[in-house]
Every structure is written in structure tokens, then in C-alpha cells.
Design a protein around this motif. Structure first.
Motif, short mmCIF file in Angstrom:
data_model
loop_
_atom_site.label_atom_id
_atom_site.label_comp_id
_atom_site.label_asym_id
_atom_site.label_seq_id
_atom_site.Cartn_x
_atom_site.Cartn_y
_atom_site.Cartn_z
N UNK B 55 0.84 -1.20 0.00
CA UNK B 55 0.00 0.00 0.00
C UNK B 55 0.88 1.26 0.00
N UNK B 58 2.15 2.07 -3.33
CA UNK B 58 1.12 2.36 -4.34
C UNK B 58 0.77 3.84 -4.34
N UNK B 59 0.66 4.42 -3.15
CA UNK B 59 0.22 5.81 -3.03
C UNK B 59 1.39 6.77 -2.88
N UNK B 60 1.30 7.87 -3.61
CA UNK B 60 2.40 8.84 -3.63
C UNK B 60 2.62 9.52 -2.29
N UNK B 61 1.60 9.50 -1.43
CA UNK B 61 1.68 10.26 -0.18
C UNK B 61 2.65 9.65 0.83
N UNK B 62 2.98 8.38 0.67
CA UNK B 62 3.80 7.71 1.69
C UNK B 62 5.28 7.71 1.33
#
Lengths: 421, 150
Positions: B55, B58-62
Motif C-alpha cells: 500500500x 502504491x500511493x504517492x503520499x507515503x
């Protein structure tokens, strides 16, 4: 000479307004007004409000000075210009002519028809009272006291409202499918994962008038028969998230959300789910996977969300702008709504107008308007009066329309076949 | 540190057991996703670390690596790109001595990152310095802002 009656100052505090120095302008007004407060009259009668985006972001900071209902709009205001406005306009009653918006500000607004944006720039997004004063939550009360869920769905169907996320599926029909789906537990999701670069319609609506979206969701929940709603919103929109949180709290305090809404046997609440920076999550099946806490990967349809959605339950997913239309339709009737637009595309549409166009900003036009009118009349034409080459609609995932096709009508039917990737 | 983890764990249980919200809370508290924190939560919740990793990537925020004290986010949406965001980023990297392929300066004072679109296209190009949005940015003004916090 002293003015009589009420003085209201409204400062644009959308993301654009804040970046252009809106907070400095607000505090300058507060200080100046207080300094002028030897004149007790001004102190008591003058209020300074933050309002959301009114569209013409290229001219920020925009300031309305309203004296006895008469409105003067100033453009490009900086904090150091505030003392002169307070001195000359508010105390002496003489508007500062040089800084007042020019003719093109009015032509920018002339061809627009504002439904969704009608209260943006008028209401204080952080104060439920200012929304209620403009007729907010009246539609919800009407629905709860005089209409059945079926009648509500029929009214939305009659209005011809179609999904504003782009696909254009009839909203009333979507509600009907989910309403008829078997099972007690259903979900309503507001899709605020506006991902296309260049698009900021949904952000501005939530920043400018979050209660209009919440009211639409509550009415939708009543129509479908659901207890739980989500707003899936991008983490890149911190101001919109903040205002939405405040609005939800205020709606709860005023008994528009929670158990026993308006003392009726109807329960509904809304949670905010923050997106984590994945463009694909604007697609509804990916969005649902993300709310469930998984990687946001799309799946094939059918089954459609209305049958099998979030956690396998029937789910309605509506776009921000779609939901913001709902209360207006309930308040004014389906016939009122159908007077805007074309035979198959009813109502208005909000567009973000950006690029090498003179007037960039947020606009709302009746569906079916010619693209030429958007670019040349509202947009004021091309920067430096150069020749237009093409217009890109719907962001990078939309397509390009060449200069030769500028008379095309902007509605669901005409644009789709004209646009190729 | 331990209290923070317990608090995040409690929020996770109140939050319908959502892994993304959990990671968002960790990121918010620590500025990135520390490996030992991930293992700790993995043990507490009996969720394999690979699921967190899947996860998180997958997400740019992390972020899996620590980030700088000051976060500078350059918008690279279409409107900002057309108005020259690439040039702004290049001058930032030079000014802050961030080696190519990296996003954080050696002294951990600055992180420069790109974001897809902040939806403020009418004031492009947009640069966000420590959560404050600056519109119609130029290289000169950007350098002035940076030197203020350097």
C-alpha cells in the motif's frame, strides 16, 4: 460623510485568494476598521467575512464592499491598499475608482448561469448560519416533511440531472437502482478525488460552499435509504478538507446529521476519507478499494457499485458537483432546472478555465453553450490576442478540439464524438 | 514515541481497521514510515509487513525514507508544467545542493517533491513551501523565499 446602515466586506479566501495574500487583506481590514472605530458606528456595523472562490482567480485578491446592499468589487487588492479603501470608501462614501473591477469583470460573468456556484463568494464557508440565511437546508426540510424517498427520486429523475463527473449517467436512475437493491446496509459516497490536472471545480465548490454538498448527500441518503456516507477527497486539497470538517461538525450540531435528523426517524452520518495521492482512485471501483484500505486498483464492471459496491454492499457514488445541484432542484423544481441546457443535457456545468486564455478562473455555463462563447466571451480570448490552436477539454484524459470546431456545443452528446485521444 | 504508536493503534480500531488511515497517521506523526514502526504495527495487528509495503508504495503520499525539515512541493500539473514548473525545480535542486535522483538535501533540512496537481491552476506555476501555497512563482521569488528559511 458617514454611511448609514450595514457595511459588509467580503474577501475571497479560496486557495487562489489565500495564495494571492487574502489573509493579509482580511487582517488589514479588521485592523483598519478597528482603528476607525473611534467612529463607533463603523465598528458595530461593519463585518469582515471570508468567502470562497468566486471564480475570477486571476484577479485575486477580490474584495466586495457592500454598503446598504450596494456592492462594489475591487480587484488585485493588497494589504497596503486597505487603509485607503477604508478611509475613502467606508468613511467618506467615495469608492476608490482606480481599483474597482473593470468592464471585463462583468463580461466574464455575463454569459454565466450560476446554480452550483450561486452561493460561492456569498456565503462564509465556515459558518453554517450564513448558508441557512440564504435558504440552505430548506430543501432537506422540505424532503423530510413532505416527500417520500420515491417522490424524491422521481423529482431528480424529472430534472434530467446527469452525473457531473463526466460519464453523464442519470442521477435519479442511479439512486433508484441502489434504492431498490436488496439489503439493509447501503453506502453513499461523494467522489471528491478530482485528479485531472487543470481541473479545480470540485475543490472550489467544497471550499466555497461545503454545506451545499453535504445537503445534497443527506437528501440522497434519504432517497436511497442509507445510514452511512463517505466523502473521498484528495489530501492535496488541505483547505477543502478543513472546511469540510468544520461544515460536518456544524451540520451535526444543527441536527442535520446524526441520529434522529430534524427529529425524524432518519439517521445518517458522513465520514471523510483522505486520498493518498493516486490518480487512478478517481475511478469508482479503485476509489472503493481505497476506502476499504487497499491498493486502489480498478476492477471490471459489472457488477456495478449500485449492486455490489463498498464492502460488497449496494453503493451510490456521486460527484461533488452533482450533489451540489440537488438542493437547488428540490427548492426550485424540476421545471426550473430543465430550462437550462439542451434536450438531453439539462442544467449547468462548472468548468475550470485555464491556460493561455485572458480570463482564467472558475465558470458555470448552461450545457449546450458554444465552445467559442466560453473561450472568447467569458475567457476574453487568447493572451496577446494570438490565434487559437486547440482547446483541451476534460484535462489530459479528455481530448483536444481544434480551432475549426469552435462552434461545437458543450454538452454530453456533442463533445464525446468530437474528442479523440 | 511509544505513546504515539498506541494512540495510532487506538485510532485504527476506531476507524474500521483502515490500513491507509493507519499509514497516514504514522506518516503524519513521524514524517515518514519508519521501518521499525511498520514491524511493530505488523505484530500488533497480525498484518504481514508486505501488505503495508504494497500500500505504501502504491500511493504517492507515503515515504519510506526520512524527509527534510522543510518540505517544498512543486506542482507539476498540466497548467504548471506549461508555465515552467520544471525550471523552478531545477533551480531549487541547484540552490539546495540536492544530488540528482534524490529529493532530500544531505543536511536533511529540505525535501523537494513533485505533486500532480493542487488544483490552483489559475495561479500557475504553484509551489507549496511548508504548506503555504505560493502562486505565479518565478525562480527569483522562489530563491528569496528559500533563503528566508535556509
Amino acid at each position: 460623510m458617514m454611511q448609514e446602515g450595514n457595511i459588509v466586506i467580503k474577501v475571497c479566501m479560496g486557495t487562489g485568494g489565500i495564495a494571492a495574500g487574502g489573509p493579509g487583506v482580511v487582517s488589514a481590514f479588521r485592523e483598519e476598521v478597528q482603528a476607525a472605530g473611534i467612529n463607533a458606528f463603523v465598528e458595530n456595523n461593519c463585518s469582515v467575512h471570508n468567502v470562497g472562490c468566486r471564480g475570477f482567480c486571476a484577479r485575486d485578491v477580490l474584495v466586495d464592499v457592500i454598503i446598504d446592499g450596494e456592492k462594489t468589487t475591487y480587484e488585485y487588492i493588497k494589504p497596503d491598499m486597505v487603509p485607503r479603501i477604508v478611509q475613502e470608501h467606508i468613511l467618506q462614501g467615495q469608492a476608490v475608482g482606480d481599483w474597482v473591477v473593470k468592464e471585463d469583470y462583468h463580461t466574464f460573468h455575463e454569459k454565466q448561469v450560476k446554480v452550483v456556484l450561486s452561493d460561492c463568494g456569498e456565503v462564509d464557508p465556515e459558518d453554517i448560519g450564513s448558508y441557512v440565511n440564504r435558504g440552505g437546508y430548506e430543501a432537506l426540510k422540505t424532503v423530510l416533511t413532505t416527500m417520500t424517498p420515491e417522490e424524491t427520486i422521481e423529482l431528480i429523475k424529472a430534472s434530467g440531472l446527469r452525473g457531473r463527473g463526466g460519464a453523464g449517467f442519470p442521477t435519479g436512475l442511479k439512486w433508484e437502482f441502489a434504492g431498490k437493491a436488496p439489503g439493509e446496509l447501503k453506502y453513499l459516497i461523494c467522489n471528491a478525488d478530482e485528479g485531472d490536472p487543470g481541473a479545480f471545480m470540485d475543490r472550489s465548490v467544497i471550499e466555497g460552499n461545503p454545506h451545499s454538498v453535504i445537503e445534497g448527500m443527506i437528501i440522497g441518503a434519504y432517497a436511497i435509504g442509507t445510514l452511512k456516507g463517505y466523502v473521498y477527497i484528495r489530501a492535496e486539497y488541505p483547505l477543502a478538507v478543513e472546511r469540510l470538517k468544520i461544515a460536518l461538525d456544524q451540520a451535526r450540531q444543527s441536527c442535520f446529521l446524526g441520529k434522529k435528523i430534524q427529529d425524524r426517524d432518519f439517521e445518517f452520518d458522513i465520514k471523510i476519507k483522505l486520498g493518498a495521492g493516486a490518480f487512478v482512485c478517481g475511478e469508482e471501483t479503485a476509489l472503493m478499494a481505497s476506502i476499504e484500505g487497499n491498493r486502489g486498483m480498478p476492477r471490471a464492471k459489472p457488477p456495478f457499485p449500485a449492486q455490489k459496491g463498498l464492502w460488497g454492499k449496494p453503493t451510490v457514488i456521486n460527484n461533488v458537483e452533482t450533489l451540489a445541484n440537488i438542493a437547488h432542484i428540490i427548492r426550485n423544481g424540476a421545471d426550473w432546472f430543465t430550462q437550462f441546457g439542451t434536450e438531453k443535457s439539462k442544467g449547468t456545468k462548472v468548468f475550470a478555465l485555464t491556460g493561455k486564455v485572458k480570463n482564467s478562473g472558475l465558470i458555470e455555463v448552461p450545457l449546450g453553450i458554444a465552445l467559442r462563447e466560453i473561450v472568447y466571451d467569458i475567457g476574453g480570448g487568447i493572451e496577446g490576442d494570438r490565434k487559437l490552436k486547440a482547446v483541451q477539454t476534460g484535462g489530459p484524459s479528455g481530448g483536444c478540439i481544434t480551432a475549426g470546431m469552435m462552434d461545437i456545443a458543450v454538452d454530453y452528446e456533442s463533445l464525446a464524438p468530437a474528442v479523440w485521444l | 514515541m511509544h505513546d504515539t504508536r498506541e494512540k495510532i493503534l487506538k485510532a485504527y480500531h476506531e476507524n474500521e481497521g483502515n490500513v491507509i488511515s493507519l499509514l497516514q497517521d504514522i506518516e503524519e506523526s513521524f514524517g515518514y514510515l519508519p521501518e521499525d514502526a511498520i514491524y511493530w504495527f505488523s505484530e500488533q495487528l497480525d498484518i504481514p509487513p508486505s501488505r503495508f509495503y504494497g500500500i505504501a508504495t502504491f500511493y504517492a503520499q507515503f515515504h519510506l525514507k526520512p524527509r527534510g525539515e522543510n518540505i517544498i512541493t512543486a506542482c507539476c500539473g498540466t497548467a504548471c508544467h506549461v508555465k515552467g514548473s520544471e525550471r523552478l525545480i531545477n533551480s531549487l535542486m541547484r540552490e539546495l545542493h540536492i544530488p540528482s535522483g534524490e529529493d532530500t538535501s544531505d543536511d536533511k533540512k529540505f525535501t523537494v517533491e513533485k505533486v500532480n496537481c493542487v488544483g490552483a491552476c489559475s495561479i500557475a506555476p504553484v509551489v507549496i513551501i511548508n504548506r503555504e501555497v505560493h502562486g505565479k512563482m518565478t525562480a527569483d521569488r522562489l530563491m528569496k523565499e528559500i533563503r528566508k528559511i535556509k
